[in-house]
Design an enzyme around this catalytic site. Sequence first.
Site, mmCIF file in Angstrom:
data_model
loop_
_atom_site.group_PDB
_atom_site.id
_atom_site.type_symbol
_atom_site.label_atom_id
_atom_site.label_comp_id
_atom_site.label_asym_id
_atom_site.label_seq_id
_atom_site.Cartn_x
_atom_site.Cartn_y
_atom_site.Cartn_z
ATOM 1 N N ARG A 1 0.797 -1.232 0.000
ATOM 2 C CA ARG A 1 0.000 0.000 0.000
ATOM 3 C C ARG A 1 0.822 1.270 0.000
ATOM 4 N NH1 ARG A 1 -4.530 -2.145 4.277
ATOM 5 N NH2 ARG A 1 -5.480 -3.504 2.732
ATOM 6 N N HIS B 1 -6.209 5.361 6.301
ATOM 7 C CA HIS B 1 -6.955 4.126 6.428
ATOM 8 C C HIS B 1 -6.727 3.390 7.739
ATOM 9 C CE1 HIS B 1 -8.884 0.490 5.230
ATOM 10 N NE2 HIS B 1 -7.800 -0.209 5.256
HETATM 11 C C1 LIG Z 1 -13.044 0.406 5.162
HETATM 12 C C2 LIG Z 1 -12.044 -0.505 5.819
HETATM 13 C C3 LIG Z 1 -11.749 -1.747 5.264
HETATM 14 C C4 LIG Z 1 -10.845 -2.597 5.862
HETATM 15 N N1 LIG Z 1 -10.585 -3.798 5.285
HETATM 16 C C5 LIG Z 1 -9.730 -4.647 5.887
HETATM 17 C C6 LIG Z 1 -9.481 -5.934 5.333
HETATM 18 O O1 LIG Z 1 -10.024 -6.305 4.291
HETATM 19 N N2 LIG Z 1 -8.626 -6.750 5.970
HETATM 20 C C7 LIG Z 1 -8.001 -6.390 7.121
HETATM 21 O O2 LIG Z 1 -7.272 -7.194 7.665
HETATM 22 N N3 LIG Z 1 -8.238 -5.186 7.681
HETATM 23 C C8 LIG Z 1 -9.068 -4.304 7.093
HETATM 24 N N4 LIG Z 1 -9.299 -3.069 7.654
HETATM 25 C C9 LIG Z 1 -8.714 -2.744 8.961
HETATM 26 C C10 LIG Z 1 -9.521 -3.384 10.077
HETATM 27 O O3 LIG Z 1 -10.877 -3.360 9.760
HETATM 28 C C11 LIG Z 1 -9.347 -2.717 11.427
HETATM 29 O O4 LIG Z 1 -8.018 -2.477 11.680
HETATM 30 C C12 LIG Z 1 -9.880 -3.591 12.528
HETATM 31 O O5 LIG Z 1 -11.180 -3.998 12.245
HETATM 32 C C13 LIG Z 1 -9.824 -2.924 13.877
HETATM 33 O O6 LIG Z 1 -10.464 -3.741 14.811
HETATM 34 P P1 LIG Z 1 -10.441 -3.416 16.353
HETATM 35 O O7 LIG Z 1 -11.178 -4.512 17.015
HETATM 36 O O8 LIG Z 1 -9.055 -3.171 16.788
HETATM 37 O O9 LIG Z 1 -11.199 -2.034 16.514
HETATM 38 P P2 LIG Z 1 -12.636 -1.494 16.018
HETATM 39 O O10 LIG Z 1 -13.336 -2.440 15.151
HETATM 40 O O11 LIG Z 1 -12.379 -0.135 15.528
HETATM 41 O O12 LIG Z 1 -13.492 -1.412 17.322
HETATM 42 C C14 LIG Z 1 -13.337 -0.415 18.268
HETATM 43 C C15 LIG Z 1 -14.342 -0.643 19.356
HETATM 44 O O13 LIG Z 1 -14.017 0.184 20.448
HETATM 45 C C16 LIG Z 1 -15.166 0.867 20.895
HETATM 46 N N5 LIG Z 1 -14.703 2.103 21.517
HETATM 47 C C17 LIG Z 1 -13.858 3.029 21.022
HETATM 48 N N6 LIG Z 1 -13.661 4.001 21.923
HETATM 49 C C18 LIG Z 1 -14.384 3.681 23.007
HETATM 50 C C19 LIG Z 1 -14.597 4.286 24.272
HETATM 51 N N7 LIG Z 1 -13.998 5.418 24.619
HETATM 52 N N8 LIG Z 1 -15.442 3.680 25.142
HETATM 53 C C20 LIG Z 1 -16.072 2.516 24.817
HETATM 54 N N9 LIG Z 1 -15.882 1.900 23.649
HETATM 55 C C21 LIG Z 1 -15.050 2.470 22.760
HETATM 56 C C22 LIG Z 1 -16.021 1.032 19.682
HETATM 57 O O14 LIG Z 1 -17.350 1.231 20.065
HETATM 58 C C23 LIG Z 1 -15.793 -0.311 18.993
HETATM 59 O O15 LIG Z 1 -16.637 -1.282 19.556
HETATM 60 C C24 LIG Z 1 -10.205 -2.202 7.052
HETATM 61 C C25 LIG Z 1 -10.492 -0.956 7.606
HETATM 62 C C26 LIG Z 1 -11.380 -0.105 6.981
HETATM 63 C C27 LIG Z 1 -11.607 1.251 7.537
#
Ligand SMILES: Cc1cc2nc3c(=O)[nH]c(=O)nc-3n(C[C@H](O)[C@H](O)[C@H](O)COP(=O)(O)OP(=O)(O)OC[C@H]3O[C@@H](n4cnc5c(N)ncnc54)[C@H](O)[C@@H]3O)c2cc1C
Lengths: 637, 250
Positions: A332, A403
């Site tokens: 990327r 992203h």
């Molecule tokens: C459009 C898009 C497409 C993508 N496609 C891919 C892909 O194909 N393959 C890949 O591997 N990755 C992909 N990614 C990256 C990947 O989706 C993310 O890095 C990953 O899903 C992050 O997961 P997470 O569980 O760390 O956080 P998140 O899914 O961001 O979850 C964060 C959580 O924390 C909670 N939260 C945040 N702050 C607070 C607070 N202060 N108090 C209480 N709760 C809070 C939110 O409510 C949420 O539940 C993509 C990202 C995007 C934007």
Amino acid sequence: MSTVLDPKIPAGPLKDKWDTYKNGIKLVNPANKRKHTVLVVGTGLAGGSAAATLAELGYHVKSFCIQDSPRRAHSIAAQGGINAAKNYPNDGDTVWRLFYDTIKGGDYRSREANVHRLAQVSNNIIDQCVAQGVPFAREYGGLLDNRSFGGAQVSRTFYARGQTGQQLLLGAYQAMSRQIGKGNIEMFARQEMLDLVVVDGKARGIITRNLVTGEYERHFADAVLLCTGGYGNVYYLSTNAKNSNVAAAWRCHKRGAYFANPCFTQIHPTCIPVSGDYQSKLTLMSESLRNDGRVWVPKQVGDTRKPLDIPEDERDYYLERRYPSFGNLVPRDVASRNAKLATDEGRGVGETKLAVYLDFADSIKRLGRDVIEARYGNLFEMYERITGDDPYKMPMRIFPAVHYTMGGLWVDYELQSNVPGLFVLGEANFSDHGANRLGASALMQGLADGYFVIPYTLGNYIASNSFDKLTGLEAEFAEAEQSAKSRIEKVLSIKGTKTVTEYHRELGRIMWDEVGMSRTTDGLKKAINDITALREDFWQNVLVPGEPTTFNKNLEFALRVADFLELGELMARDALEREESCGGHFREEHQTPEGEARRDDDGFTHVSAWEFGENGHQLHKEKLDFDNVQLTTRSYK
Amino acid sequence: MANSMNITLKVWRQAGPKAKGGFETYVVPEANPHMSFLELLDVLNEQLIKEGKEPVEFDHDCREGICGSCGVVIDGQAHGPQQRTACCQLHMRHYKDGDSIVIEPWRAEGFPIIKDLVVDRTSFDRIIAAGGYISANTGAAQDANSLPIAKADADLAMDFAACIGCGACVAACPNASASLFTAAKIAQLSLLPQGDPERKSRAIAMVDQMEQEGFGDCSNHTECEAVCPKGISVSAITKMRREYMKAVIG
Ligand SMILES: Cc1cc2nc3c(=O)[nH]c(=O)nc-3n(C[C@H](O)[C@H](O)[C@H](O)COP(=O)(O)OP(=O)(O)OC[C@H]3O[C@@H](n4cnc5c(N)ncnc54)[C@H](O)[C@@H]3O)c2cc1C
Ligand code: FES
């Protein structure tokens, strides 16, 4: 004083480290697990998988999210897929190769031991998700299908149409829901964590605000798992969901947790370009499109013809030309920077000239429209809905957009921050992707952390420590609640003239211009000054309407933007301090004559971990040792 | 700007769950055909804040039609005029200068209003918690390819799994039934061999929970399918009925 950080990597050969670790940990007596409460903040892939698994093991789990349901976490939007080293296509994949590609893709700025563990557990993730009923794409024989993704020469990406994140998240959400139904998880939706509570040096609780009533709550436990996602929205425009934010991580940082490599951000090459100032977010077109789409711009500067009127020999397929062996599938950071170069040269396309073409005409000719439709139908539909153009007939216009953030809270091998009892999972930590993340590896990391790593490392922590009983009435809770309350009262009382969105947009512009795809000493210094001034202005002049005691989204956003205004400055400082180009961090002063990134392995083979202090930030370093791979210049030629 | 459009919005305002609500009329003088419907609301809110008024509350997050957060009734239609499109992906090019648009929240007993256009959809979570899962503890899974699944079944399961849980189906149904939502999950899991062991208990528990939440019965209006942003087919409901009958009888 600056210290050297110890990541606590187990001894022994790389491939045995995780087993060695598991063999050596202390276990919690099954009958005692339910006496231990664990707070899991966030319900994305990381938090959802962790909450479900810990509850299955018998812990008492309290789970929190901002949205009205855990199913709506930002992870839901991931499109393209998830990597694993299954080698089902028999094309030469191994755990080692997945490990190697990820380390190389990260431009040698991540930890060998963590990345190897990630590659090792990747296969278990696919097994687990299939068992939960995740409907991955299959071949006619009924077996699982794979596709290839940027930065790899094997097909190791599992996918569920263009909705892989949705299906994986629903798998984790359903596993959580089962535990909620059984009473093992208490779910607190529409509850935002406002602060971390540290008692006797250990993370023991959080302060939350009920986003419907504005009430404050104190939650206490034996450990806190922060799974709150990334901070890409510091740029205002990004592919992240609108509620994604840094606030929870930043509050932990201000309570002592180190913030690592904040300047490592990922700019994704294939997004739908900006169309006007009202733009509220950017839409990603999955990287998987680069499997069948060819990226090009006109050879000639200022060519204003329609794409179909530009003959083949007047098109520059610049990725294929510059990187013959990876072509359109370069990682990327490389793809994004090349798009920027093309538009800087004045060869951009579309109304704004800030776009390049992604063209499917050849693939449609070769494979037929049906095959392309089966692979990308929903993405093409999404593109048409947003732009009004039909990508089956006209090349897509795409441009890079913010992203993903590789940086995040510093964690050791156990995913524990330097504040004992505070574990950080998923995008919120800095751990596995170095200076650039390969596609389909964030989903892998989030689920690895939640399903397969934290159950062991958290158990070890709980079994190795004793915990005084808390009531939530301790001075530390009162202080943290009071500080959250004061911030809210203050931000509401200013009643200035500029809206929260205006500040956020302005911050985003500074970040994109100076701390974006290419960075310079002068630009970064300017960014620091501009952000400081903007932050001061915010606290004098922001206008936040409404009450603290009702549903008030503007207030929520105001607090998050206030934290972004602090984070942005640290990102610029980190970028200034890192006098090299690596991965997504491109310093114009450090490039080869051909314009490729030039790393400085002698000076910067380390993690920069920043400690917050009232009088400014202090830098600590974790040295990165490469005992198993040789540091080479990353070449995709 | 050349393409600028003057749009009048009649928006449902309600201060809180128990407050009396009503319509307020606002004019956005500089809407643009390229903006999304939610961006139009953003512009309205910036305008309101500057006038010292409270902005209109509405749920949103991904703005890509996948998280299921957004959802309002636009001129009587859940998610508005464009088929298979959540309102975050609806663009203003479907409107013209001078148009007037009425915006209301989802209205259903199972979805109490929280404020303005924001409703409480936790009833959906409780329906899933009642049985919308496959019990497979982490770590206990066999190799993913040891269980081949016919492509047609996997694809159909994916069609049903695409539900985003937005609640448009309920909002559009004259009986405020949650049948399409509940059925989509039952149909997905009953198509997969992994879902087989809990097939009966799942159908009974989820249907019972749906009734307890105050959602109405399905009487085959199929309005739900018409407004579903993911185009989930009402054949799911037929499947749910069959699964439920088989479970109670056998
Ligand atoms: C459009 C898009 C497409 C993508 N496609 C891919 C892909 O194909 N393959 C890949 O591997 N990755 C992909 N990614 C990256 C990947 O989706 C993310 O890095 C990953 O899903 C992050 O997961 P997470 O569980 O760390 O956080 P998140 O899914 O961001 O979850 C964060 C959580 O924390 C909670 N939260 C945040 N702050 C607070 C607070 N202060 N108090 C209480 N709760 C809070 C939110 O409510 C949420 O539940 C993509 C990202 C995007 C934007
Ligand atoms: S905001 Fe996510 S579906 Fe509309």
